[in-house]
Design a protein around this motif. Structure first.
Motif, PDB file in Angstrom:
ATOM      1  N   PRO A 126      -9.794  -9.867  19.687  1.00  0.00           N
ATOM      2  CA  PRO A 126      -8.687  -8.762  19.411  1.00  0.00           C
ATOM      3  C   PRO A 126      -9.825  -7.478  19.399  1.00  0.00           C
ATOM      4  O   PRO A 126      -9.024  -6.610  18.933  1.00  0.00           O
ATOM      5  CB  PRO A 126      -8.465  -9.166  18.361  1.00  0.00           C
ATOM      6  N   SER A 127     -10.239  -7.352  20.380  1.00  0.00           N
ATOM      7  CA  SER A 127     -11.222  -6.252  20.250  1.00  0.00           C
ATOM      8  C   SER A 127     -10.947  -6.435  22.017  1.00  0.00           C
ATOM      9  O   SER A 127     -11.895  -5.981  23.084  1.00  0.00           O
ATOM     10  CB  SER A 127     -12.354  -6.069  20.071  1.00  0.00           C
ATOM     11  N   ALA A 128     -10.789  -4.542  23.111  1.00  0.00           N
ATOM     12  CA  ALA A 128     -10.263  -4.870  24.200  1.00  0.00           C
ATOM     13  C   ALA A 128     -11.847  -4.089  24.462  1.00  0.00           C
ATOM     14  O   ALA A 128     -12.277  -3.935  25.446  1.00  0.00           O
ATOM     15  CB  ALA A 128      -9.969  -3.918  24.111  1.00  0.00           C
ATOM     16  N   SER A 129     -12.797  -3.193  23.594  1.00  0.00           N
ATOM     17  CA  SER A 129     -13.517  -2.610  23.325  1.00  0.00           C
ATOM     18  C   SER A 129     -15.334  -3.908  23.754  1.00  0.00           C
ATOM     19  O   SER A 129     -15.716  -3.683  24.518  1.00  0.00           O
ATOM     20  CB  SER A 129     -14.058  -1.944  21.988  1.00  0.00           C
TER      21      SER A 129
ATOM     22  N   GLU B  10      -8.448  -9.748  26.425  1.00  0.00           N
ATOM     23  CA  GLU B  10      -8.690  -9.090  25.133  1.00  0.00           C
ATOM     24  C   GLU B  10      -6.569 -10.074  25.080  1.00  0.00           C
ATOM     25  O   GLU B  10      -6.378 -10.512  25.774  1.00  0.00           O
ATOM     26  CB  GLU B  10      -8.233  -7.186  25.430  1.00  0.00           C
ATOM     27  N   LEU B  11      -6.943 -10.246  23.609  1.00  0.00           N
ATOM     28  CA  LEU B  11      -5.609 -10.648  22.914  1.00  0.00           C
ATOM     29  C   LEU B  11      -4.158 -10.221  23.881  1.00  0.00           C
ATOM     30  O   LEU B  11      -3.606 -11.358  24.013  1.00  0.00           O
ATOM     31  CB  LEU B  11      -5.033 -10.185  21.587  1.00  0.00           C
TER      32      LEU B  11
ATOM     33  N   HIS C  52      -2.178   4.533  20.545  1.00  0.00           N
ATOM     34  CA  HIS C  52      -3.399   5.219  20.901  1.00  0.00           C
ATOM     35  C   HIS C  52      -4.246   4.301  21.958  1.00  0.00           C
ATOM     36  O   HIS C  52      -4.034   3.061  22.043  1.00  0.00           O
ATOM     37  CB  HIS C  52      -4.507   4.874  20.027  1.00  0.00           C
ATOM     38  N   ASP C  53      -4.172   4.460  23.747  1.00  0.00           N
ATOM     39  CA  ASP C  53      -5.145   3.897  24.533  1.00  0.00           C
ATOM     40  C   ASP C  53      -6.157   3.866  24.492  1.00  0.00           C
ATOM     41  O   ASP C  53      -7.018   5.710  24.039  1.00  0.00           O
ATOM     42  CB  ASP C  53      -4.348   4.618  25.829  1.00  0.00           C
ATOM     43  N   SER C  54      -7.376   2.911  23.921  1.00  0.00           N
ATOM     44  CA  SER C  54      -8.691   3.219  23.821  1.00  0.00           C
ATOM     45  C   SER C  54      -9.766   3.593  25.082  1.00  0.00           C
ATOM     46  O   SER C  54      -8.315   2.885  25.701  1.00  0.00           O
ATOM     47  CB  SER C  54      -9.330   1.817  23.014  1.00  0.00           C
ATOM     48  N   CYS C  55     -10.355   4.183  24.984  1.00  0.00           N
ATOM     49  CA  CYS C  55     -11.704   4.151  25.841  1.00  0.00           C
ATOM     50  C   CYS C  55     -11.576   2.921  26.911  1.00  0.00           C
ATOM     51  O   CYS C  55     -11.124   2.945  27.727  1.00  0.00           O
ATOM     52  CB  CYS C  55     -12.141   4.567  25.707  1.00  0.00           C
ATOM     53  N   SER C  56     -11.607   2.012  25.784  1.00  0.00           N
ATOM     54  CA  SER C  56     -12.360   0.954  26.135  1.00  0.00           C
ATOM     55  C   SER C  56     -10.730   0.394  27.048  1.00  0.00           C
ATOM     56  O   SER C  56     -11.101  -1.196  28.167  1.00  0.00           O
ATOM     57  CB  SER C  56     -13.309   0.082  25.384  1.00  0.00           C
ATOM     58  N   ALA C  57      -9.674  -0.074  26.003  1.00  0.00           N
ATOM     59  CA  ALA C  57      -8.914  -1.341  26.553  1.00  0.00           C
ATOM     60  C   ALA C  57      -8.699  -0.002  28.361  1.00  0.00           C
ATOM     61  O   ALA C  57      -7.708  -0.803  29.354  1.00  0.00           O
ATOM     62  CB  ALA C  57      -7.740  -1.106  25.917  1.00  0.00           C
ATOM     63  N   LEU C  58      -7.860   0.867  28.295  1.00  0.00           N
ATOM     64  CA  LEU C  58      -7.275   2.069  30.151  1.00  0.00           C
ATOM     65  C   LEU C  58      -8.437   2.005  30.556  1.00  0.00           C
ATOM     66  O   LEU C  58      -8.369   1.103  31.717  1.00  0.00           O
ATOM     67  CB  LEU C  58      -7.332   3.405  29.473  1.00  0.00           C
ATOM     68  N   ARG C  59      -9.358   2.287  30.488  1.00  0.00           N
ATOM     69  CA  ARG C  59     -10.219   2.350  31.597  1.00  0.00           C
ATOM     70  C   ARG C  59     -11.604   1.495  31.662  1.00  0.00           C
ATOM     71  O   ARG C  59     -12.385   1.140  32.891  1.00  0.00           O
ATOM     72  CB  ARG C  59     -11.490   3.713  31.087  1.00  0.00           C
ATOM     73  N   GLU C  60     -12.199   0.565  30.831  1.00  0.00           N
ATOM     74  CA  GLU C  60     -12.919  -0.660  31.394  1.00  0.00           C
ATOM     75  C   GLU C  60     -12.189  -2.593  31.771  1.00  0.00           C
ATOM     76  O   GLU C  60     -12.453  -2.489  32.086  1.00  0.00           O
ATOM     77  CB  GLU C  60     -13.946  -1.007  30.322  1.00  0.00           C
TER      78      GLU C  60
END
Length: 248
Positions: free
Chosen positions: A83-86, A117-118, A143-151
């Motif tokens: 449950p963590s894109a980071s 990621e989930l 909110h698009d997290s940096c990790s989800a979107l960019r990584e």
């Protein structure tokens, strides 16, 4: 469809948001996938890595590879869901450099090809468009997290699943892809900048009139929620798993 998956519960979720981990398991069960949990798991090594301690990070990452090595008898893909894109981004991207030209390189690549990621697992692997019975009344902004979107390249999957939640309406905030200001050790080393970035993000969310801010990463949500609580603002932060598990 896989009958089961291994789940990775990151440090933040385990220590501060255990209900989110439980809700991820609940959502997976709802679509017919059982969750295997290895109690020996700890961390992916990201905190040490982001602080510049690569040797220490590699030691933790080596344990991660051991913890999530598939059983020898496995004949089909053994997916790892988190449950963590980071943390997923850490494994997919930073592990490459940590294990380049090492004996663990092959094991690293195998794990990188199995971790999701989930929301991307639900949409891209299982082909699920909505979670049956999910219901939450209100309006949310995403909110698009940096990790989800960019990584990880995750943008459409969480929105698609949230569209299927009965009673829930999305209103996009301005600059949804702008960083919330957390950034792990960044929030500690550059507190004033970090708080100012959280303030800006929360103000954009308030401008939408939304009841909730939803994201894939509890680290971002923790940061935003701290500012919201300090200022006593009418907003609530929810992880996407918490939303998808609502109403049933």
């Amino acid at each position: 469809m896989p009958a089961s998956v291994d789940i990775f519960i990151p440090c933040f979720v385990d220590q501060l948001y255990p209900a989110t981990a439980a809700n991820m398991v609940k959502v997976l069960a709802r679509v017919g996938v059982a969750a295997n949990y290895n109690p020996d798991q700890t961390c992916c090594g990201q905190p040490a890595y982001n602080a510049g301690y690569q040797d220490q990070s590699r030691a933790v990452a080596e344990k991660f590879l051991r913890d999530f090595a598939p059983p020898a008898a496995t004949t089909e893909p053994r997916y790892i869901v988190s449950p963590s894109a980071s943390c997923v981004g850490m494994v997919r991207n930073s592990f490459t450099g940590l294990f380049a030209d090492t004996a663990q390189q092959s094991a690293c690549r195998a794990v990188q090809g199995r971790i999701y990621e989930l929301t991307e697992f639900l949409v891209e692997v299982l082909g699920i468009a909505a979670i049956p019975g999910a219901r939450l009344a209100g309006t949310y902004t995403y909110h698009d997290s940096c990790s989800a979107l960019r990584e990880c390249g995750i943008r459409a999957a969480p929105r698609q699943l949230l569209e299927g939640v009965a009673g829930l309406t999305r209103v996009e905030m301005a600059e949804t892809t702008t960083c919330c200001g957390f950034g792990g050790t960044f929030a500690v080393k550059f507190e004033a900048i970090s708080v100012a970035m959280a303030q800006q993000k929360v103000e954009y969310a308030l401008d939408t009139g939304a009841d909730f801010i939803v994201s894939t990463d509890v680290s971002c949500l923790m940061h935003l929620e701290s500012y919201i609580k300090r200022e006593k603002l009418p907003l609530k932060c929810l992880h996407v798993a918490d939303v998808l598990a609502s109403g049933w």
